[in-house]
Design a protein around this motif. Structure first.
Motif, PDB file in Angstrom:
ATOM      1  N   PHE A 218     -36.888  13.391  31.890  1.00 10.78           N
ATOM      2  CA  PHE A 218     -38.324  13.616  31.740  1.00 10.78           C
ATOM      3  C   PHE A 218     -39.027  12.273  31.566  1.00 10.78           C
ATOM      4  CE2 PHE A 218     -42.120  14.086  29.099  1.00 10.78           C
ATOM      5  CZ  PHE A 218     -42.833  15.017  29.843  1.00 10.78           C
ATOM      6  N   ILE A 219     -40.158  12.096  32.285  1.00 13.63           N
ATOM      7  CA  ILE A 219     -40.955  10.868  32.186  1.00 13.63           C
ATOM      8  C   ILE A 219     -42.425  11.247  32.147  1.00 13.63           C
ATOM      9  CG2 ILE A 219     -41.527   8.642  33.221  1.00 13.63           C
ATOM     10  CD1 ILE A 219     -38.914   8.767  34.767  1.00 13.63           C
ATOM     11  N   PHE A 220     -43.145  10.676  31.205  1.00 10.78           N
ATOM     12  CA  PHE A 220     -44.603  10.783  31.189  1.00 10.78           C
ATOM     13  C   PHE A 220     -45.179   9.372  31.163  1.00 10.78           C
ATOM     14  CE2 PHE A 220     -48.546  10.548  28.697  1.00 10.78           C
ATOM     15  CZ  PHE A 220     -49.371  11.314  29.508  1.00 10.78           C
ATOM     16  N   ILE A 221     -46.124   9.093  32.079  1.00 10.39           N
ATOM     17  CA  ILE A 221     -46.750   7.776  32.182  1.00 10.39           C
ATOM     18  C   ILE A 221     -48.255   7.947  32.225  1.00 10.39           C
ATOM     19  CG2 ILE A 221     -47.063   5.742  33.641  1.00 10.39           C
ATOM     20  CD1 ILE A 221     -44.211   6.058  34.578  1.00 10.39           C
ATOM     21  N   SER A 222     -48.951   7.130  31.446  1.00  9.38           N
ATOM     22  CA  SER A 222     -50.415   7.110  31.462  1.00  9.38           C
ATOM     23  C   SER A 222     -50.883   5.662  31.548  1.00  9.38           C
ATOM     24  CB  SER A 222     -50.977   7.769  30.199  1.00  9.38           C
ATOM     25  OG  SER A 222     -52.398   7.690  30.182  1.00  9.38           O
ATOM     26  N   ASN A 223     -51.665   5.360  32.575  1.00  7.03           N
ATOM     27  CA  ASN A 223     -52.246   4.033  32.756  1.00  7.03           C
ATOM     28  C   ASN A 223     -53.770   4.152  32.771  1.00  7.03           C
ATOM     29  OD1 ASN A 223     -49.780   2.386  33.298  1.00  7.03           O
ATOM     30  ND2 ASN A 223     -49.607   3.757  35.068  1.00  7.03           N
ATOM     31  N   ASN A 224     -54.421   3.373  31.925  1.00  8.26           N
ATOM     32  CA  ASN A 224     -55.882   3.322  31.888  1.00  8.26           C
ATOM     33  C   ASN A 224     -56.282   1.856  31.978  1.00  8.26           C
ATOM     34  OD1 ASN A 224     -58.603   3.648  31.543  1.00  8.26           O
ATOM     35  ND2 ASN A 224     -58.477   4.613  29.536  1.00  8.26           N
ATOM     36  N   LEU A 225     -56.743   1.435  33.167  1.00  9.83           N
ATOM     37  CA  LEU A 225     -57.030   0.034  33.456  1.00  9.83           C
ATOM     38  C   LEU A 225     -58.531  -0.145  33.646  1.00  9.83           C
ATOM     39  CD1 LEU A 225     -54.221  -0.499  36.124  1.00  9.83           C
ATOM     40  CD2 LEU A 225     -54.018  -0.642  33.635  1.00  9.83           C
ATOM     41  N   LYS A 226     -59.114  -1.032  32.843  1.00  9.25           N
ATOM     42  CA  LYS A 226     -60.547  -1.275  32.930  1.00  9.25           C
ATOM     43  C   LYS A 226     -60.801  -2.775  33.062  1.00  9.25           C
ATOM     44  CE  LYS A 226     -61.673   0.935  29.104  1.00  9.25           C
ATOM     45  NZ  LYS A 226     -62.532   1.573  28.065  1.00  9.25           N
ATOM     46  N   SER A 227     -61.586  -3.142  34.059  1.00  7.99           N
ATOM     47  CA  SER A 227     -61.870  -4.550  34.307  1.00  7.99           C
ATOM     48  C   SER A 227     -63.303  -4.716  34.789  1.00  7.99           C
ATOM     49  CB  SER A 227     -60.911  -5.113  35.357  1.00  7.99           C
ATOM     50  OG  SER A 227     -61.238  -6.444  35.698  1.00  7.99           O
ATOM     51  N   SER A 228     -64.077  -5.526  34.066  1.00 10.04           N
ATOM     52  CA  SER A 228     -65.425  -5.850  34.532  1.00 10.04           C
ATOM     53  C   SER A 228     -65.332  -6.702  35.793  1.00 10.04           C
ATOM     54  CB  SER A 228     -66.203  -6.596  33.450  1.00 10.04           C
ATOM     55  OG  SER A 228     -66.522  -5.752  32.374  1.00 10.04           O
ATOM     56  N   GLU A 229     -66.358  -6.611  36.623  1.00  8.04           N
ATOM     57  CA  GLU A 229     -66.410  -7.381  37.862  1.00  8.04           C
ATOM     58  C   GLU A 229     -67.671  -8.225  37.882  1.00  8.04           C
ATOM     59  OE1 GLU A 229     -63.937  -7.310  39.840  1.00  8.04           O
ATOM     60  OE2 GLU A 229     -63.006  -5.323  39.875  1.00  8.04           O
ATOM     61  N   ASN A 278     -52.234   9.603  35.394  1.00  6.64           N
ATOM     62  CA  ASN A 278     -51.276  10.249  34.505  1.00  6.64           C
ATOM     63  C   ASN A 278     -50.206  10.913  35.375  1.00  6.64           C
ATOM     64  OD1 ASN A 278     -52.650   9.825  31.896  1.00  6.64           O
ATOM     65  ND2 ASN A 278     -54.210  11.162  32.770  1.00  6.64           N
ATOM     66  N   THR A 279     -48.949  10.653  35.041  1.00  2.00           N
ATOM     67  CA  THR A 279     -47.840  11.177  35.832  1.00  2.00           C
ATOM     68  C   THR A 279     -46.869  11.928  34.936  1.00  2.00           C
ATOM     69  OG1 THR A 279     -47.986   9.395  37.470  1.00  2.00           O
ATOM     70  CG2 THR A 279     -45.890  10.572  37.309  1.00  2.00           C
ATOM     71  N   ILE A 280     -46.487  13.112  35.373  1.00  4.51           N
ATOM     72  CA  ILE A 280     -45.419  13.882  34.728  1.00  4.51           C
ATOM     73  C   ILE A 280     -44.290  14.024  35.729  1.00  4.51           C
ATOM     74  CG2 ILE A 280     -44.753  16.108  33.778  1.00  4.51           C
ATOM     75  CD1 ILE A 280     -47.607  16.452  32.795  1.00  4.51           C
ATOM     76  N   PHE A 281     -43.110  13.607  35.321  1.00  2.87           N
ATOM     77  CA  PHE A 281     -41.933  13.673  36.183  1.00  2.87           C
ATOM     78  C   PHE A 281     -40.844  14.456  35.451  1.00  2.87           C
ATOM     79  CE2 PHE A 281     -37.782  12.215  37.521  1.00  2.87           C
ATOM     80  CZ  PHE A 281     -37.870  12.170  38.893  1.00  2.87           C
ATOM     81  N   PHE A 282     -40.278  15.452  36.127  1.00  2.00           N
ATOM     82  CA  PHE A 282     -39.246  16.298  35.515  1.00  2.00           C
ATOM     83  C   PHE A 282     -38.141  16.532  36.537  1.00  2.00           C
ATOM     84  CE2 PHE A 282     -37.432  20.542  34.773  1.00  2.00           C
ATOM     85  CZ  PHE A 282     -36.981  20.392  33.456  1.00  2.00           C
TER      86      PHE A 282
END
Length: 678
Positions: A218-229, A278-282
């Protein structure tokens, strides 16, 4: 908000960590309930075997051993790795490799100085400028440890730059492990509208029943990437004549509204990019095979050798890609980017939901070698895209997969071959084929690996499909085809590693300006050679050198530096009982070339043939040390930015990685990695 939480979280972790005892350089030994460890040991696949008489001899622990009580395997791999406690290379712990350039601040969009085409068939949204900062399935580690292990890391740099890393893993039982990783990155930056704030979370676990027939990943991944331009500075020549000596004075092409801020507690993005996924892998499986047993003096161990495996894999990803500017200046959009649709606010957003189900069957020809198997499978994929309130997309695919692995029991040969072919759906005809063969030449000689990879893929969705982003639609693109022939040679006695890649590319898709994609139908090729070598200059001084050579042929729409090199000269050694030290200087240099420009509106680096870099070598000095399980580093970077001309003497001569995007001046960093075991 995230920064306040990040700092509070850090202090809580430090307080929590002191409740653990430190650990250093112990050999892992997994125990079974009731086992007589004086009579039993384990093979490289974790099965109990009777200990030989020679192994009963007490072995003293090597104080210079560079491993700890944990071993792990990467996702979908059978090779065992151990955590590295070396201190010679800071970049080994830093998410951005030296082979990458960012836009002048840690966490901004980044590109590789080495040619690395995207080589995956099937659906791809097309947003890759922030990939290097993400947690991925391929980078997930499944651990095996005798006791709970925690690693805490903290980095503090100039301009309130900070990074927090946390890793915790433990085996609740010998057949059940879980791991948790968290990374927080916040960097307000040197220039206006440049702040970044990234949060990454990963949780993974593995469970196997006591009879070894059924297992779950089981794998759960959450990425929240914020970058001003900021689109780059308007007049970079003013760097040498700043009134206050602060680059924040410089006006930028976008992001000049009242919403800009250098407060490191402020993680809001007024003008910039936000990517979330967000990724759920099973994955679960059931094995059919042969029972066996191992009898010792007083204990009988039940063994199981799988011969046939039935496996199901489910994966679901929800991804959002956003560019927004709540305070646009329409005149700047027109003057610098030839974009006429900016009004009170600008916002582009694509959302994708990707669900796959895979059914596969695996066979193990030899019962004593689980590293040899043949896998066949079929995958059903469903995709849903949402572009605005009235537009959406619905896609589906069916593809078959095959894989063969064989790591011989004597570990002299290692074969890996896999393939995917899309037999139905929107991406029919896409495929990938990969094969590699490695040969152990002996402990004193090293290893040799050679391989071949070919990918035929539909260009990324953003290139020629309706989207919220302001992409100029062109003609229909043909499928890209990329071939890679590679070889790697590792000679440990010489401390030398050689690599080679030869790419053959046709129908290469790329962006030609801020909004327009194109495709190069003419075939071209690129030769890429690399080498790494450690020279022992004296008893205490070492020289680490890395060198890459690249040569394109066929006039491709790709600009690359012909030479990229990094060199470190360091004084290293064990100066007291528990003090290991590495201190010296580091130089990175690449030959002048015409780097890709960057479009913040579509999140793409694009081909340009006008601006050419003329950078000085990047020069850093460092002090790294380790005391038992505590590792720390101090760095002073970008000494090359020193300017001794004119009235504005100081570190005001930064290098440029992209046109109009100056890099950092003198930069200080301090950080540590601390390991604990319960």
């Amino acid at each position: 908000m995230y920064n306040r939480k990040g700092i509070l979280f850090l202090f809580m972790l430090i307080a929590f960590a002191f409740s653990f005892k430190s650990v250093h350089a112990q050999q892992p030994t997994l125990t079974l309930p009731g086992a007589n460890q004086s009579q039993v040991t384990y093979d490289n696949q974790g099965r109990p075997i009777k200990r030989s008489k020679d192994s009963l001899t007490l072995k003293h622990r090597d104080q210079f051993e560079d491993s700890i009580t944990i071993n792990f395997k990467y996702f979908d791999s059978s090779r065992i790795h151990r955590l590295d406690s070396s201190i010679s290379d800071f970049r080994a712990k830093y998410p951005l490799p030296y082979t990458y350039n960012d836009l002048g601040n840690y966490g901004t969009a980044a590109y590789s100085l080495l040619f690395k085409p995207y080589m995956k068939p099937g659906f791809d949204p097309g947003f890759h400028s922030f990939d290097i900062y993400q947690f991925t399935l391929e980078g997930t580690r499944f651990f095996q440890t005798t006791r709970p292990y925690t690693e805490l890391a903290y980095l503090l740099g100039s301009k309130s730059e900070q990074m927090i890393n946390l890793l915790h893993t433990q085996n609740r039982q010998s057949n059940f492990n879980f791991a948790f990783e968290y990374r927080f990155l916040n960097a307000p930056g040197t220039y206006r509208s440049q702040n970044t704030s990234h949060n990454n979370i990963r949780f993974n676990s593995f469970y196997q029943t006591s009879n070894k027939r059924y297992g779950i990943y089981f794998i759960f991944i959450s990425n929240n990437l914020k970058s001003s331009e900021n689109g780059g500075v308007i007049d970079e020549k003013k760097l040498d004549s700043l009134q206050l000596g602060d680059p924040y004075e410089l006006q930028t092409r976008i992001g000049n509204g009242n919403g800009t801020s250098r407060n490191f507690f402020n993680t809001n993005i007024v003008t910039g990019t936000q990517y979330k996924n967000n990724t759920i892998f099973f994955r679960h499986y059931y094995d059919l095979g042969k029972k066996d047993s191992l009898v010792t003096d007083s204990i009988t161990y039940k063994l199981f050798y799988p011969r046939l495996r039935l496996q199901h894999t489910f994966s679901y990803t929800n991804a959002q890609y956003i560019f927004q500017d709540y305070l646009p200046v329409p005149a700047s959009y027109v003057a610098f980017f030839n974009y006429y649709n900016a009004s009170d606010s600008v916002r582009f957003k694509d959302t994708w939901k990707n669900m796959t189900n895979e059914l596969s069957i695996l066979t193990f020809p030899e019962k004593n070698n689980l590293n040899q198997f043949l896998k066949l499978g079929i995958v059903f994929q469903s995709l849903k895209g949402q572009f605005d309130t009235i537009r959406d997309a619905s896609l589906s695919n069916i593809y078959v997969t095959g894989e063969y692995r064989n790591r011989t029991r004597n570990q002299k040969w290692d074969v890996l071959a896999n393939a995917q072919f899309y037999v139905g759906g929107n991406y029919i005809g896409d495929y990938s084929a990969y094969i590699s063969l490695s040969r152990s030449l002996g402990k004193k000689v090293g290893t040799l690996e050679a391989g071949f990879q070919n990918v035929n893929r539909t260009p990324s969705y953003i290139y020629n499909n309706p989207t919220t982003f302001p992409v100029i639609m062109g003609k229909d693109f043909n499928k890209e085809n990329t071939t890679r022939i590679f070889a790697n040679l590792y000679l440990p006695t010489l401390q030398l590693k050689l690599t080679g890649n030869y790419y053959i590319v046709s129908n290469y898709s790329y962006f030609d300006n801020f909004f327009e994609p194109k495709q190069e139908s003419t075939l071209f090729n690129i030769l890429q050679l690399g080498g790494e070598k450690k020279f022992r200059l004296s008893r205490l001084f070492n020289w680490y050198t890395e060198l890459y050579l690249q040569q394109p042929a066929g006039n491709p729409p790709v600009n690359l530096p012909n030479v990229l090199t990094r060199n470190r000269i360091a004084l290293e050694g064990n100066f007291y009982k528990n003090l290991f030290l590495s201190t010296g200087f580091e130089v990175r240099y690449y030959t002048p070339f015409k780097p890709a420009n960057y479009s913040p509106f579509v999140g793409q680096f694009f081909y340009q043939n006008e601006y050419k870099t003329a950078n000085r070598p990047d020069i850093d000095v460092f002090l790294n040390f380790r005391i038992k399980s505590f590792k720390a580093f101090i760095r002073l970077e970008n000494l090359n930015a020193l300017n001794l001309q004119g009235s504005n003497v100081g570190f005001t001569h930064p290098n440029f990685s992209v046109d109009h995007y100056p890099g950092k001046g003198l930069w200080f960093r301090f950080g540590f990695w601390w390991s604990f075991v319960n």
